[in-house]
Design a protein around this motif. Structure first.
Motif, PDB file in Angstrom:
ATOM      1  N   ALA A 218       0.853  -1.185   0.000  1.00  0.00           N
ATOM      2  CA  ALA A 218       0.000   0.000   0.000  1.00  0.00           C
ATOM      3  C   ALA A 218       0.892   1.239   0.000  1.00  0.00           C
ATOM      4  CB  ALA A 218      -0.901  -0.002   1.237  1.00  0.00           C
ATOM      5  N   PRO A 219       0.328   2.408  -0.348  1.00  0.00           N
ATOM      6  CA  PRO A 219       1.117   3.641  -0.203  1.00  0.00           C
ATOM      7  C   PRO A 219       1.653   3.760   1.217  1.00  0.00           C
ATOM      8  CG  PRO A 219      -0.912   4.079  -1.404  1.00  0.00           C
ATOM      9  CD  PRO A 219      -1.012   2.668  -0.905  1.00  0.00           C
ATOM     10  N   GLY A 220       2.918   4.114   1.353  1.00  0.00           N
ATOM     11  CA  GLY A 220       3.587   4.006   2.637  1.00  0.00           C
ATOM     12  C   GLY A 220       3.387   5.174   3.584  1.00  0.00           C
ATOM     13  N   GLN A 221       3.722   4.895   4.842  1.00  0.00           N
ATOM     14  CA  GLN A 221       3.766   5.909   5.892  1.00  0.00           C
ATOM     15  C   GLN A 221       5.208   5.954   6.403  1.00  0.00           C
ATOM     16  OE1 GLN A 221       0.806   4.306   8.557  1.00  0.00           O
ATOM     17  NE2 GLN A 221      -0.827   5.483   7.611  1.00  0.00           N
ATOM     18  N   ARG A 222       5.875   7.085   6.203  1.00  0.00           N
ATOM     19  CA  ARG A 222       7.302   7.177   6.487  1.00  0.00           C
ATOM     20  C   ARG A 222       7.566   7.464   7.952  1.00  0.00           C
ATOM     21  NH1 ARG A 222      11.408  11.134   6.567  1.00  0.00           N
ATOM     22  NH2 ARG A 222      13.420  10.381   5.730  1.00  0.00           N
ATOM     23  N   ASN A 223       8.478   6.687   8.540  1.00  0.00           N
ATOM     24  CA  ASN A 223       8.959   6.946   9.887  1.00  0.00           C
ATOM     25  C   ASN A 223      10.291   7.687   9.756  1.00  0.00           C
ATOM     26  OD1 ASN A 223      10.856   6.076  12.266  1.00  0.00           O
ATOM     27  ND2 ASN A 223       8.781   5.746  13.030  1.00  0.00           N
ATOM     28  N   ALA A 224      10.299   8.971  10.142  1.00  0.00           N
ATOM     29  CA  ALA A 224      11.481   9.801   9.929  1.00  0.00           C
ATOM     30  C   ALA A 224      12.654   9.360  10.796  1.00  0.00           C
ATOM     31  CB  ALA A 224      11.146  11.261  10.201  1.00  0.00           C
ATOM     32  N   ARG A 225      12.378   8.865  12.009  1.00  0.00           N
ATOM     33  CA  ARG A 225      13.456   8.487  12.932  1.00  0.00           C
ATOM     34  C   ARG A 225      14.317   7.372  12.343  1.00  0.00           C
ATOM     35  NH1 ARG A 225      15.152   8.050  18.352  1.00  0.00           N
ATOM     36  NH2 ARG A 225      15.334   5.937  19.197  1.00  0.00           N
ATOM     37  N   TRP A 226      13.652   6.364  11.746  1.00  0.00           N
ATOM     38  CA  TRP A 226      14.384   5.198  11.249  1.00  0.00           C
ATOM     39  C   TRP A 226      14.526   5.197   9.729  1.00  0.00           C
ATOM     40  CZ3 TRP A 226      17.017   2.469  14.639  1.00  0.00           C
ATOM     41  CH2 TRP A 226      16.596   2.467  15.967  1.00  0.00           C
ATOM     42  N   LYS A 227      13.885   6.168   9.070  1.00  0.00           N
ATOM     43  CA  LYS A 227      13.877   6.189   7.610  1.00  0.00           C
ATOM     44  C   LYS A 227      13.355   4.867   7.052  1.00  0.00           C
ATOM     45  CE  LYS A 227      17.289   9.610   6.251  1.00  0.00           C
ATOM     46  NZ  LYS A 227      18.520   9.797   5.482  1.00  0.00           N
ATOM     47  N   VAL A 228      12.233   4.434   7.611  1.00  0.00           N
ATOM     48  CA  VAL A 228      11.576   3.213   7.164  1.00  0.00           C
ATOM     49  C   VAL A 228      10.155   3.562   6.740  1.00  0.00           C
ATOM     50  CG1 VAL A 228      10.669   0.958   7.866  1.00  0.00           C
ATOM     51  CG2 VAL A 228      12.957   1.663   8.596  1.00  0.00           C
ATOM     52  N   ASN A 229       9.755   3.054   5.619  1.00  0.00           N
ATOM     53  CA  ASN A 229       8.436   3.310   5.059  1.00  0.00           C
ATOM     54  C   ASN A 229       7.547   2.087   5.317  1.00  0.00           C
ATOM     55  OD1 ASN A 229       6.630   4.924   3.475  1.00  0.00           O
ATOM     56  ND2 ASN A 229       6.965   3.528   1.759  1.00  0.00           N
ATOM     57  N   PHE A 230       6.515   2.264   6.167  1.00  0.00           N
ATOM     58  CA  PHE A 230       5.588   1.148   6.382  1.00  0.00           C
ATOM     59  C   PHE A 230       4.614   1.116   5.214  1.00  0.00           C
ATOM     60  CE2 PHE A 230       1.615  -0.757   7.686  1.00  0.00           C
ATOM     61  CZ  PHE A 230       2.051  -1.963   8.198  1.00  0.00           C
ATOM     62  N   ASN A 231       4.800   0.154   4.333  1.00  0.00           N
ATOM     63  CA  ASN A 231       3.975   0.033   3.128  1.00  0.00           C
ATOM     64  C   ASN A 231       3.158  -1.256   3.128  1.00  0.00           C
ATOM     65  OD1 ASN A 231       6.280  -1.573   2.862  1.00  0.00           O
ATOM     66  ND2 ASN A 231       6.314  -1.389   0.623  1.00  0.00           N
ATOM     67  N   GLY A 232       2.858  -1.748   4.326  1.00  0.00           N
ATOM     68  CA  GLY A 232       2.085  -2.977   4.430  1.00  0.00           C
ATOM     69  C   GLY A 232       0.602  -2.751   4.239  1.00  0.00           C
ATOM     70  N   LEU A 233      -0.136  -3.838   4.130  1.00  0.00           N
ATOM     71  CA  LEU A 233      -1.592  -3.801   4.020  1.00  0.00           C
ATOM     72  C   LEU A 233      -2.170  -3.761   5.424  1.00  0.00           C
ATOM     73  CD1 LEU A 233      -2.127  -6.483   1.217  1.00  0.00           C
ATOM     74  CD2 LEU A 233      -1.745  -4.016   0.983  1.00  0.00           C
ATOM     75  N   GLY A 234      -2.564  -2.582   5.858  1.00  0.00           N
ATOM     76  CA  GLY A 234      -3.076  -2.395   7.207  1.00  0.00           C
ATOM     77  C   GLY A 234      -2.225  -1.420   7.980  1.00  0.00           C
ATOM     78  N   SER A 235      -1.946  -1.768   9.219  1.00  0.00           N
ATOM     79  CA  SER A 235      -1.140  -0.922  10.094  1.00  0.00           C
ATOM     80  C   SER A 235      -0.298  -1.835  10.970  1.00  0.00           C
ATOM     81  CB  SER A 235      -2.039  -0.042  10.965  1.00  0.00           C
ATOM     82  OG  SER A 235      -2.721  -0.854  11.927  1.00  0.00           O
ATOM     83  N   LEU A 236       0.535  -1.238  11.811  1.00  0.00           N
ATOM     84  CA  LEU A 236       1.326  -2.063  12.724  1.00  0.00           C
ATOM     85  C   LEU A 236       0.479  -2.613  13.861  1.00  0.00           C
ATOM     86  CD1 LEU A 236       4.719  -0.165  12.806  1.00  0.00           C
ATOM     87  CD2 LEU A 236       4.323  -2.520  12.069  1.00  0.00           C
ATOM     88  N   ARG A 237      -0.784  -2.241  13.915  1.00  0.00           N
ATOM     89  CA  ARG A 237      -1.716  -2.836  14.882  1.00  0.00           C
ATOM     90  C   ARG A 237      -2.444  -4.042  14.299  1.00  0.00           C
ATOM     91  NH1 ARG A 237      -2.344   2.503  14.677  1.00  0.00           N
ATOM     92  NH2 ARG A 237      -4.186   2.255  13.335  1.00  0.00           N
ATOM     93  N   TYR A 238      -2.530  -4.071  12.950  1.00  0.00           N
ATOM     94  CA  TYR A 238      -3.217  -5.165  12.265  1.00  0.00           C
ATOM     95  C   TYR A 238      -2.779  -5.116  10.802  1.00  0.00           C
ATOM     96  CZ  TYR A 238      -7.039  -8.153  10.574  1.00  0.00           C
ATOM     97  OH  TYR A 238      -7.781  -9.170  10.006  1.00  0.00           O
ATOM     98  N   ALA A 239      -2.099  -6.146  10.365  1.00  0.00           N
ATOM     99  CA  ALA A 239      -1.609  -6.157   8.987  1.00  0.00           C
ATOM    100  C   ALA A 239      -1.629  -7.573   8.440  1.00  0.00           C
ATOM    101  CB  ALA A 239      -0.190  -5.590   8.927  1.00  0.00           C
ATOM    102  N   VAL A 240      -1.874  -7.680   7.147  1.00  0.00           N
ATOM    103  CA  VAL A 240      -1.819  -8.973   6.487  1.00  0.00           C
ATOM    104  C   VAL A 240      -0.758  -8.917   5.399  1.00  0.00           C
ATOM    105  CG1 VAL A 240      -4.267  -9.374   6.926  1.00  0.00           C
ATOM    106  CG2 VAL A 240      -3.554  -8.451   4.716  1.00  0.00           C
ATOM    107  N   THR A 241      -0.256 -10.068   5.040  1.00  0.00           N
ATOM    108  CA  THR A 241       0.686 -10.161   3.928  1.00  0.00           C
ATOM    109  C   THR A 241       0.020 -10.923   2.794  1.00  0.00           C
ATOM    110  OG1 THR A 241       1.681 -12.116   4.975  1.00  0.00           O
ATOM    111  CG2 THR A 241       2.790 -10.020   5.282  1.00  0.00           C
ATOM    112  N   VAL A 242       0.271 -10.467   1.588  1.00  0.00           N
ATOM    113  CA  VAL A 242      -0.232 -11.141   0.385  1.00  0.00           C
ATOM    114  C   VAL A 242       0.937 -11.246  -0.586  1.00  0.00           C
ATOM    115  CG1 VAL A 242      -1.865 -11.095  -1.523  1.00  0.00           C
ATOM    116  CG2 VAL A 242      -2.537 -10.174   0.714  1.00  0.00           C
ATOM    117  N   GLU A 243       1.363 -12.463  -0.845  1.00  0.00           N
ATOM    118  CA  GLU A 243       2.480 -12.650  -1.767  1.00  0.00           C
ATOM    119  C   GLU A 243       1.997 -12.569  -3.207  1.00  0.00           C
ATOM    120  OE1 GLU A 243       5.642 -15.266  -1.108  1.00  0.00           O
ATOM    121  OE2 GLU A 243       5.103 -15.688   0.974  1.00  0.00           O
TER     122      GLU A 243
END
Length: 489
Positions: free
Chosen positions: A132-157
């Motif tokens: 999914a379009p990502g949400q950037r974490n400036a502290r770690w320079k990591v883009n969370f681009n998963g399906l969902g959030s860090l509270r609930y996420a699924v993976t689809v290969e």
């Protein structure tokens, strides 16, 4: 066995996770080799056996992102270990990802200011996973681009089947198909779709709706196009309208444990146990985000599949969950804005025809989850349920199979069910007009005979001829067969 990576962490920390599809292990190979059953790793690539942090870094690099394992394993890793590794290699992509996830899953920051170097990196590799379009974490320079959030996420290969089905642009093709029909044909095709979607959705639950209940559910399906956010109150209203027994109407999400059972007696008959009631609200908030918001940001069919199956895995009500899960599929598609207003893909019709595959998709989650519940049969319908797992099992799961199944059902709903019914109605019109112009036959009788003949390869059966022998002249039967033969060419 020489387990590595995620499997090593599962055994070292005794983590409660679903079985890994391809656990990594040492093997006499010259390079990392992926097989159907395992990830084979040569000795020179394997991490230090007694270093959890090295195993985590190996897993991220070679096995992908497994949030079920990571959410639990990272709470066992001291922040000092992460701090030292970041200070030593601040530009390492996988070290930064571990730091980002450690803070997310531990709920606090690691002390210290880190001179993170290098460009922002994605958490999920878009070449391997749907993202999914990502949400950037400036502290770690990591883009969370998963399906969902860090509270609930699924993976689809990105399996070959999923890639092929996504490339079909099913929703665009559905819009094009309906746009090519005349107004009358469109109205009749959609009337058929809404009615049969209703009947088969109930049939999947082994129920037959009364005419009033069927009409009410059709009205619900038509509501899916209305721009109203889905929330608990809306779902309660839908549940009240969808169930047949008024005593099972809900006032809110459930506050007690429910379960699904098969034909066996006692604890052995319990086939699935949804999350404990105290988790329901938090999980449902996340699942509804797929239907309300994510369907506008990723392929709507993928979001609809996750919302639908995620809902049924939570089972937020004591009854009616199956029907509501399939309604949620339609709701997500409609709210995405990608389906023409009023259009409905009769996916339940396709699901009913493929019940074994539907059950397999459900069991991809329910069977491994059942192993983390201790169930004791007390008496009659009384059980003692004790969850032996971790809530990460409900929050992070692999949706590859359910997405693949749902995409195929949408394809079949368009290519087989909706298209075939439209073609059937067109043939009916042509045959009916031809016979009606040539003979004086009561309309109800002619309708019955034409439908029966078209469903019987163009032949009027012996039983139908006998049924109407006193009201329909014999030449009409032969004329119907001749007209059907032309229409079926």
């Amino acid at each position: 066995m020489g387990w590595l990576g995620y499997q090593w962490l599962c055994e070292r920390f005794r983590l409660a996770t679903f079985p890994l599809s391809r656990p990594a292990r040492l093997a006499p190979v010259s390079r990392v080799t992926r097989t159907a059953e395992a990830l084979l790793v040569p000795t020179q690539v394997a991490p230090e056996a007694d270093q959890p942090l090295d195993q985590l870094l190996f897993a991220l690099k070679h096995e992908g992102v497994n949030l079920q394992v990571l959410a639990q394993a990272l709470t066992r890793i001291p922040d000092s270990d992460i701090r030292r590794r970041v200070q030593a290699t601040p530009s390492s992509r996988y070290v930064r990802v571990l730091g980002f996830l450690w803070e997310a899953f531990n709920g606090r920051d690691i002390d210290g200011d880190f001179a993170i170097a290098g460009p922002t990196v994605d958490l999920f590799d878009a070449r391997r996973y749907l993202t999914a379009p990502g949400q950037r974490n400036a502290r770690w320079k990591v883009n969370f681009n998963g399906l969902g959030s860090l509270r609930y996420a699924v993976t689809v290969e990105r399996t070959p089947a999923i890639e092929r089905l996504l490339a079909l642009d099913i929703l665009d093709r559905a819009n094009t198909f309906v746009a090519g029909l005349g107004p009358q044909a469109t109205d009749r095709a959609l009337a058929w779709a809404y009615l049969h979607e209703t009947e088969t959705s109930f049939a999947i639950e082994r129920e037959t709706p009364s005419p009033d209940k069927a009409e009410a559910f059709v009205a619900l399906l038509k509501q899916a196009h209305q721009p109203r956010p889905m929330d608990e109150d809306y779902l309660v209203a839908l549940q009240n309208a969808a169930i047949t027994n008024p005593l099972d109407r809900a006032a809110a999400y459930r506050h007690e444990q429910n379960w699904l059972r098969g034909p066996l007696r006692g604890a052995a008959g319990i086939t699935y146990v949804p999350p404990p009631p105290e988790l329901v609200h938090a999980l449902m908030d996340e699942v509804l985000a797929f239907a309300n918001a994510l369907a506008k940001r990723i392929d709507p069919l993928v979001a609809a599949a996750i919302a639908s199956f995620g809902f049924v895995f939570i089972h937020p009500f004591m009854d009616g969950n199956g029907r509501l899960s399939r309604f949620l599929f339609h709701y997500a598609l409609c709210q995405s804005g990608r389906l023409a207003n009023g259009l409905l893909l009769p996916v339940s019709v396709a699901m009913k025809r493929n019940e074994a595959a539907y059950l397999s998709a459900l069991q991809s989650f329910s069977i491994p989850m059942r192993r983390h519940w201790e169930v004791r049969w007390l008496a009659d319908e009384s059980y003692d349920f004790r969850f032996q797992g971790d809530e990460a099992l409900y929050r992070y799961w692999d949706a590859t199979q359910v997405v693949e199944f749902s995409l195929d059902m949408a394809r079949q709903a368009l290519e087989k069910d909706l298209r075939e019914e439209t073609e059937f109605l067109d043939r009916f019109d042509r045959v009916y007009r031809q016979i009606d112009d040539a003979f004086d036959v009561r309309g109800s009788a002619l309708t019955t005979l034409v439908i029966a003949a078209l469903q019987n390869n163009g032949k009027v059966s012996r039983n139908r001829r006998k049924q109407f022998q006193l009201t329909v002249p014999n030449p009409v039967f032969d004329a119907i067969e001749q007209a059907c033969a032309q229409a079926l060419k």
